[in-house]
Motif scaffolding. Structure first.
Motif, PDB file in Angstrom:
ATOM      1  N   LEU A   1      96.007  36.325 -19.865  1.00 53.76           N
ATOM      2  CA  LEU A   1      96.845  35.254 -20.800  1.00 53.76           C
ATOM      3  C   LEU A   1      97.104  35.892 -22.146  1.00 53.76           C
ATOM      4  O   LEU A   1      97.158  35.284 -23.214  1.00 53.76           O
ATOM      5  CB  LEU A   1      96.329  33.810 -21.085  1.00 53.76           C
ATOM      6  N   GLY A   2      97.263  37.037 -22.285  1.00 50.84           N
ATOM      7  CA  GLY A   2      97.767  37.956 -23.544  1.00 50.84           C
ATOM      8  C   GLY A   2      96.596  38.204 -24.359  1.00 50.84           C
ATOM      9  O   GLY A   2      96.753  38.719 -25.570  1.00 50.84           O
ATOM     10  N   MET A   3      95.486  37.968 -24.013  1.00 48.24           N
ATOM     11  CA  MET A   3      94.400  38.315 -24.870  1.00 48.24           C
ATOM     12  C   MET A   3      93.562  39.282 -24.273  1.00 48.24           C
ATOM     13  O   MET A   3      93.151  39.268 -22.905  1.00 48.24           O
ATOM     14  CB  MET A   3      93.634  37.033 -24.911  1.00 48.24           C
ATOM     15  N   ASN A   4      92.764  40.165 -24.960  1.00 47.56           N
ATOM     16  CA  ASN A   4      91.846  41.004 -24.344  1.00 47.56           C
ATOM     17  C   ASN A   4      90.524  40.373 -24.084  1.00 47.56           C
ATOM     18  O   ASN A   4      90.061  39.938 -25.049  1.00 47.56           O
ATOM     19  CB  ASN A   4      91.706  42.215 -25.236  1.00 47.56           C
TER      20      ASN A   4
ATOM     21  N   TYR B   1      89.888  43.604 -20.050  1.00 51.48           N
ATOM     22  CA  TYR B   1      91.455  43.259 -19.135  1.00 51.48           C
ATOM     23  C   TYR B   1      92.059  42.147 -19.917  1.00 51.48           C
ATOM     24  O   TYR B   1      91.425  41.564 -20.703  1.00 51.48           O
ATOM     25  CB  TYR B   1      90.836  42.570 -17.601  1.00 51.48           C
ATOM     26  N   GLU B   2      93.587  42.302 -19.648  1.00 54.74           N
ATOM     27  CA  GLU B   2      94.086  41.229 -20.463  1.00 54.74           C
ATOM     28  C   GLU B   2      94.463  40.055 -19.689  1.00 54.74           C
ATOM     29  O   GLU B   2      94.765  40.269 -18.419  1.00 54.74           O
ATOM     30  CB  GLU B   2      95.533  41.942 -20.483  1.00 54.74           C
TER      31      GLU B   2
END
Length: 180
Positions: free
Chosen positions: A87-90, A84-85
């Motif tokens: 805060l812009g991170m995977n 899941y993404e």
């Protein structure tokens, strides 16, 4: 002196953001009571038996659900994996379950471990997030407080009073029986 103010302001923003994420992940939602399993009468006449594997189940999941997740099996455990993404991170998520076939022929997945990136979260929180994020069919129940997911095959609406029940779940192989 300005760099100290900027540094502490940035630090406060990072800590504040982290606290917001933690509060969102740990906040509990209003959960509805999960109804009891439908009781299946004895003496049903077997109509067919189907064997499948997790590869086919994953293809079905891919076609039916918007959320990208896969299932695999190892040493008697079933693993659900997803990314899941946040805060812009995977962020990688892995949930381990022990599968059981209930007396009525439904599948009960008992939580046996979680990893969410590098975070360790309680089972109730993660299952609550899974329940909220995924749009499960009416016959899949998530009980975050108990740490279980019930796949109630007997509640799938089929024509002619046909009832499907799980017979076995071993090494990624699933056997399902149709009765009327």
């Amino acid at each position: 002196m300005k760099w100290k103010i900027a540094f502490f302001a940035l630090l406060a923003i990072i800590i504040g953001g982290f606290l917001v994420v933690v509060l969102l992940l740990t906040s509990s939602s209003d959960q509805q009571a999960i109804p009891e399993e439908r009781q299946i009468e004895d003496g049903l006449v077997p109509l067919f038996t189907v064997e499948t594997d997790l590869e086919r189940v994953n293809r079905y999941i891919e076609s039916e659900f918007d959320e990208p997740f896969t299932l695999d099996s190892e040493e008697g455990q079933l693993r659900l994996r997803s990314t899941y993404e946040v805060l812009g991170m995977n962020v990688d998520i892995q949930v381990q379950f022990i599968p059981e076939i209930t007396e009525n022929g439904n599948i009960r997945l008992i939580e046996d471990g979680f990893s969410v990136g590098a975070l360790s979260l309680p089972a109730s929180t993660v299952l609550g997030l899974v329940d909220e994020a995924a749009d499960f069919p009416d016959w899949i129940y998530v009980d975050a407080n108990e740490g279980v997911i019930d796949v109630r095959l007997t509640e799938i609406e089929l024509d002619n009073d046909l009832v499907i029940q799980a017979e076995s779940f071993q090494d990624g192989q699933i056997t399902i029986r149709g009765n009327y």
